[in-house]
Design a protein around this motif. Structure first.
Motif, PDB file in Angstrom:
ATOM      1  N   LEU A   4       0.860  -1.181   0.000  1.00  0.00           N
ATOM      2  CA  LEU A   4       0.000   0.000   0.000  1.00  0.00           C
ATOM      3  C   LEU A   4       0.894   1.228   0.000  1.00  0.00           C
ATOM      4  N   VAL A   5       0.612   2.167  -0.903  1.00  0.00           N
ATOM      5  CA  VAL A   5       1.382   3.401  -1.011  1.00  0.00           C
ATOM      6  C   VAL A   5       0.452   4.571  -0.706  1.00  0.00           C
ATOM      7  N   VAL A   6       0.844   5.394   0.254  1.00  0.00           N
ATOM      8  CA  VAL A   6       0.032   6.555   0.632  1.00  0.00           C
ATOM      9  C   VAL A   6       0.184   7.629  -0.434  1.00  0.00           C
ATOM     10  N   LEU A   7      -0.956   8.183  -0.879  1.00  0.00           N
ATOM     11  CA  LEU A   7      -0.967   9.226  -1.905  1.00  0.00           C
ATOM     12  C   LEU A   7      -1.225  10.611  -1.324  1.00  0.00           C
ATOM     13  N   SER A   8      -1.818  10.681  -0.143  1.00  0.00           N
ATOM     14  CA  SER A   8      -2.243  11.953   0.442  1.00  0.00           C
ATOM     15  C   SER A   8      -1.053  12.817   0.833  1.00  0.00           C
ATOM     16  N   GLU A   9      -1.231  14.129   0.637  1.00  0.00           N
ATOM     17  CA  GLU A   9      -0.200  15.107   0.935  1.00  0.00           C
ATOM     18  C   GLU A   9       0.220  15.016   2.391  1.00  0.00           C
ATOM     19  N   GLY A  10       1.483  15.172   2.638  1.00  0.00           N
ATOM     20  CA  GLY A  10       2.012  15.094   3.994  1.00  0.00           C
ATOM     21  C   GLY A  10       2.540  13.706   4.309  1.00  0.00           C
ATOM     22  N   LEU A  11       1.906  12.682   3.772  1.00  0.00           N
ATOM     23  CA  LEU A  11       2.337  11.306   3.987  1.00  0.00           C
ATOM     24  C   LEU A  11       2.682  10.615   2.673  1.00  0.00           C
ATOM     25  N   ALA A  12       2.611  11.365   1.565  1.00  0.00           N
ATOM     26  CA  ALA A  12       2.814  10.793   0.231  1.00  0.00           C
ATOM     27  C   ALA A  12       4.135  10.043   0.157  1.00  0.00           C
ATOM     28  N   ALA A  36      -0.853   8.285  11.371  1.00  0.00           N
ATOM     29  CA  ALA A  36      -1.122   9.357  12.330  1.00  0.00           C
ATOM     30  C   ALA A  36      -1.891  10.487  11.650  1.00  0.00           C
ATOM     31  N   GLU A  37      -3.187  10.331  11.547  1.00  0.00           N
ATOM     32  CA  GLU A  37      -4.063  11.333  10.901  1.00  0.00           C
ATOM     33  C   GLU A  37      -5.408  11.267  11.618  1.00  0.00           C
ATOM     34  N   ALA A  38      -5.930  12.430  12.023  1.00  0.00           N
ATOM     35  CA  ALA A  38      -7.137  12.510  12.843  1.00  0.00           C
ATOM     36  C   ALA A  38      -8.374  11.890  12.197  1.00  0.00           C
ATOM     37  N   SER A  39      -8.469  11.867  10.887  1.00  0.00           N
ATOM     38  CA  SER A  39      -9.659  11.315  10.227  1.00  0.00           C
ATOM     39  C   SER A  39      -9.633   9.790  10.151  1.00  0.00           C
ATOM     40  N   ILE A  82      -7.798   2.715  -5.533  1.00  0.00           N
ATOM     41  CA  ILE A  82      -7.547   3.670  -4.458  1.00  0.00           C
ATOM     42  C   ILE A  82      -8.371   3.279  -3.231  1.00  0.00           C
ATOM     43  N   LEU A  83      -7.684   3.111  -2.115  1.00  0.00           N
ATOM     44  CA  LEU A  83      -8.302   2.826  -0.824  1.00  0.00           C
ATOM     45  C   LEU A  83      -8.279   4.121  -0.037  1.00  0.00           C
ATOM     46  N   ARG A  84      -9.458   4.568   0.435  1.00  0.00           N
ATOM     47  CA  ARG A  84      -9.517   5.801   1.240  1.00  0.00           C
ATOM     48  C   ARG A  84      -9.965   5.466   2.638  1.00  0.00           C
ATOM     49  N   LEU A  85      -9.179   5.897   3.607  1.00  0.00           N
ATOM     50  CA  LEU A  85      -9.467   5.732   5.031  1.00  0.00           C
ATOM     51  C   LEU A  85      -9.583   7.130   5.618  1.00  0.00           C
ATOM     52  N   GLY A  86     -10.786   7.570   5.949  1.00  0.00           N
ATOM     53  CA  GLY A  86     -10.970   8.959   6.373  1.00  0.00           C
ATOM     54  C   GLY A  86     -10.604   9.857   5.216  1.00  0.00           C
ATOM     55  N   SER A  87      -9.603  10.718   5.406  1.00  0.00           N
ATOM     56  CA  SER A  87      -9.167  11.598   4.309  1.00  0.00           C
ATOM     57  C   SER A  87      -7.840  11.142   3.694  1.00  0.00           C
ATOM     58  N   ILE A  88      -7.361   9.975   4.081  1.00  0.00           N
ATOM     59  CA  ILE A  88      -6.088   9.452   3.567  1.00  0.00           C
ATOM     60  C   ILE A  88      -6.345   8.492   2.414  1.00  0.00           C
TER      61      ILE A  88
END
Length: 166
Positions: A4-12, A36-39, A82-88
């Motif tokens: 799994l590769v994170v695409l979201s900004e900050g953890l990309a 470590a993301e609140a959502s 694409i797998l989305r968990l909260g906003s990630i």
């Protein structure tokens, strides 16, 4: 090997190889893949390897688990999806094929709305009935005059009391 590769900004670019049969993902540190993301819920979902198939199971997360925009409780995740968990957002990669290309064209600048113009903020044109229209100072002036007058009356009464007490 699937990862799994994170695409979201900050953890990309953060990635996690799926080596074991069950991998938990969530916000707290006791997960195999902590994010470590609140959502993201404390224990958001788990990834289960069933032979060649990768299955995602939601663990009653607050913000839900989505595959390509569709909320799932348990579903197969295929490479490139694409797998989305909260906003990630994460993408499943199997290592054999190049990663799926993003639908956004990164060589073009996105146009955003103009918002408020500087001259509108500095006393330029104001919309009639706007809640941000400049307020009248009439009430402030009346309050000031009443305060000064009341203060003068109090001072006169104190002086009169001092003179008449002796």
């Amino acid at each position: 090997m699937a990862k799994l590769v994170v695409l979201s900004e900050g953890l990309a670019g953060t990635s996690y190889e799926l080596k074991v049969e069950r991998t938990t993902i969530g916000r707290v540190e006791d997960n195999a893949f902590p994010i470590a993301e609140a959502s993201v819920s404390g224990h958001h979902c788990e990834i289960i390897l069933r032979g060649p198939e990768v299955v995602v199971r939601d663990l009653n997360s607050t913000n839900g688990t989505f595959i390509n925009g569709e909320q799932v409780k348990e579903a197969a995740l295929k490479p490139g999806q694409i797998l989305r968990l909260g906003s990630i957002e994460l993408r499943l990669e199997d290592g054999s094929a190049p990663p799926a290309t993003s639908k956004k064209q990164l060589d073009h600048t996105s146009v955003i709305s103009a918002g408020v113009k500087l001259n509108e903020l500095e006393g330029g044109t104001r919309a009639v009935g706007s809640p941000f229209a400049k307020k009248s100072n009439k009430a402030n002036k009346i309050f000031l005059y009443l305060g000064v007058g009341l203060g003068a009356v109090i001072i006169v009464v104190i002086i009169w009391a001092i003179i008449n007490v002796k």
